[in-house]
Design a protein around this motif. Structure first.
Motif, PDB file in Angstrom:
ATOM      1  N   TYR A 212       7.728  24.175  39.099  1.00 59.57           N
ATOM      2  CA  TYR A 212       7.401  25.562  39.162  1.00 59.57           C
ATOM      3  C   TYR A 212       6.751  25.726  37.527  1.00 59.57           C
ATOM      4  CZ  TYR A 212       7.439  30.830  39.852  1.00 59.57           C
ATOM      5  OH  TYR A 212       7.398  32.084  39.668  1.00 59.57           O
ATOM      6  N   PRO A 213       5.861  24.932  37.255  1.00 63.10           N
ATOM      7  CA  PRO A 213       5.327  25.397  35.610  1.00 63.10           C
ATOM      8  C   PRO A 213       4.348  26.677  35.913  1.00 63.10           C
ATOM      9  CG  PRO A 213       4.271  23.564  36.745  1.00 63.10           C
ATOM     10  CD  PRO A 213       5.243  23.964  37.815  1.00 63.10           C
ATOM     11  N   ASN A 214       3.744  26.777  37.002  1.00 63.93           N
ATOM     12  CA  ASN A 214       2.857  28.111  37.301  1.00 63.93           C
ATOM     13  C   ASN A 214       2.708  28.216  38.708  1.00 63.93           C
ATOM     14  OD1 ASN A 214       0.300  26.892  38.319  1.00 63.93           O
ATOM     15  ND2 ASN A 214       0.024  26.157  36.235  1.00 63.93           N
ATOM     16  N   ILE A 215       2.475  29.605  39.104  1.00 65.64           N
ATOM     17  CA  ILE A 215       2.493  29.859  40.742  1.00 65.64           C
ATOM     18  C   ILE A 215       1.511  28.928  41.568  1.00 65.64           C
ATOM     19  CG2 ILE A 215       0.976  31.554  40.653  1.00 65.64           C
ATOM     20  CD1 ILE A 215       3.955  31.694  42.647  1.00 65.64           C
ATOM     21  N   PHE A 216       0.385  28.554  40.870  1.00 69.66           N
ATOM     22  CA  PHE A 216      -0.645  27.918  41.645  1.00 69.66           C
ATOM     23  C   PHE A 216      -0.165  26.398  42.060  1.00 69.66           C
ATOM     24  CE2 PHE A 216      -2.929  31.021  39.218  1.00 69.66           C
ATOM     25  CZ  PHE A 216      -3.442  31.784  40.309  1.00 69.66           C
ATOM     26  N   ILE A 217       0.516  25.772  41.023  1.00 75.03           N
ATOM     27  CA  ILE A 217       0.964  24.430  41.230  1.00 75.03           C
ATOM     28  C   ILE A 217       1.938  24.563  42.005  1.00 75.03           C
ATOM     29  CG2 ILE A 217       2.255  22.366  40.090  1.00 75.03           C
ATOM     30  CD1 ILE A 217       0.670  22.994  37.684  1.00 75.03           C
ATOM     31  N   PHE A 218       2.945  25.577  41.917  1.00 79.86           N
ATOM     32  CA  PHE A 218       3.998  25.760  43.003  1.00 79.86           C
ATOM     33  C   PHE A 218       3.582  25.951  44.498  1.00 79.86           C
ATOM     34  CE2 PHE A 218       7.226  28.694  44.915  1.00 79.86           C
ATOM     35  CZ  PHE A 218       8.212  27.836  44.784  1.00 79.86           C
ATOM     36  N   ILE A 219       2.587  26.624  44.739  1.00 76.15           N
ATOM     37  CA  ILE A 219       1.829  26.849  46.093  1.00 76.15           C
ATOM     38  C   ILE A 219       1.446  25.537  46.546  1.00 76.15           C
ATOM     39  CG2 ILE A 219       0.223  28.067  47.541  1.00 76.15           C
ATOM     40  CD1 ILE A 219       0.679  30.476  45.630  1.00 76.15           C
ATOM     41  N   TYR A 220       0.771  24.958  45.455  1.00 76.28           N
ATOM     42  CA  TYR A 220       0.078  23.398  46.072  1.00 76.28           C
ATOM     43  C   TYR A 220       1.324  22.606  46.501  1.00 76.28           C
ATOM     44  CZ  TYR A 220      -1.714  18.958  45.680  1.00 76.28           C
ATOM     45  OH  TYR A 220      -1.913  17.570  45.674  1.00 76.28           O
ATOM     46  N   LEU A 221       2.360  22.418  45.489  1.00 72.99           N
ATOM     47  CA  LEU A 221       3.456  21.441  45.799  1.00 72.99           C
ATOM     48  C   LEU A 221       3.987  21.878  47.342  1.00 72.99           C
ATOM     49  CD1 LEU A 221       5.098  20.821  42.339  1.00 72.99           C
ATOM     50  CD2 LEU A 221       3.831  19.211  43.619  1.00 72.99           C
ATOM     51  N   GLY A 222       4.190  23.294  47.282  1.00 70.16           N
ATOM     52  CA  GLY A 222       4.854  23.645  48.500  1.00 70.16           C
ATOM     53  C   GLY A 222       3.941  23.324  49.873  1.00 70.16           C
TER      54      GLY A 222
END
Length: 236
Positions: A212-222
């Motif tokens: 969860y370094p930022n919301i975009f990476i978080f969404i991508y990983l999800g």
């Protein structure tokens, strides 16, 4: 623990605040334990910190200069492990190791894999809402589509018998979404899986989280987790 050797894989990247406490706790909690640390060339003093602990604790340190990624680091650790039972914990959640004697007991009693679970009675997730809800949603979708008697497909904190590494090596890739397919294949092979309740504590540093370094990476990983659920069904 019937003298079974246990290998614990720790993957580190800029974890200078956590390494000593985690290594210490593993040694205090488990007998006949092998600790393998795979570091992705940390630049915050983690490697120096680990090296300074060599006189106090026994462990194997591998520093990867040209590779990155959680799954590939875990794979490297499993490849060099020698334990009868092999598993992994999050370096920044050392409390997980306190439950490992229960996982060892499960394997001693005939289970092939035992993992920590937030979604059985006694389990829980105290992280911030966006993380706890997204984890719950991925697992809800996993149960809906995969239809096997398992609850926490994204736990990834487990201990298993060494002989199942060949299955693990076939699927381990990405971040930690590989665990979904791994559990599915083990079940389809009629292996005995067990879940032990675990409450995931609030992250000490939410913003330091690798997922969860930022919301975009978080969404991508999800999205990778949802994609892996579909891939698992089509591939198996």
């Amino acid at each position: 623990y019937m003298n079974k050797k246990v290998s614990i894989i720790l993957c580190t990247y800029n974890e200078v605040d956590y390494v000593e406490n985690t290594i210490k706790l593993i040694h205090e909690t488990l007998q006949n334990v092998e600790i393998i640390i795979v570091d992705d060339n940390s630049n915050d003093g983690t490697i120096e910190k680990i090296n300074s602990l060599k006189s106090k604790f026994k462990f194997n340190l591998i520093v990867r200069k040209n590779e990155r990624g959680l799954a590939s680091a875990q794979k490297k650790g499993f490849e060099v492990s020698t334990g009868d039972y092999v598993g992994t914990i999050d370096i920044n959640s050392p409390d997980q190791i306190l439950i490992f004697p229960k996982l060892i007991q499960k394997l001693n009693n005939g289970h092939d894999l035992a993992c920590l679970s937030r979604y059985i009675e006694g389990g829980g997730d105290k992280r911030i809402f966006i993380r706890s809800f997204s984890s719950w949603l991925i697992n809800f979708v996993g149960r809906l589509f995969l239809r096997i008697p398992f609850n926490d497909f994204t736990s990834g904190i487990f201990l298993m018998k060494r002989e199942h590494l060949k299955i693990l090596f076939k699927v381990i890739s990405g971040y930690s979404e590989w665990f979904i397919e791994f559990i599915y294949i083990l079940h389809k092979n009629n292996l005995k899986l067990s879940e032990v309740s675990y409450v995931q504590n609030k992250d000490a540093h939410e913003i330091d989280s690798k997922s969860y370094p930022n919301i975009f990476i978080f969404i991508y990983l999800g999205s990778q987790y949802f994609f892996r659920i579909l891939i698992t069904l089509f591939r198996n």
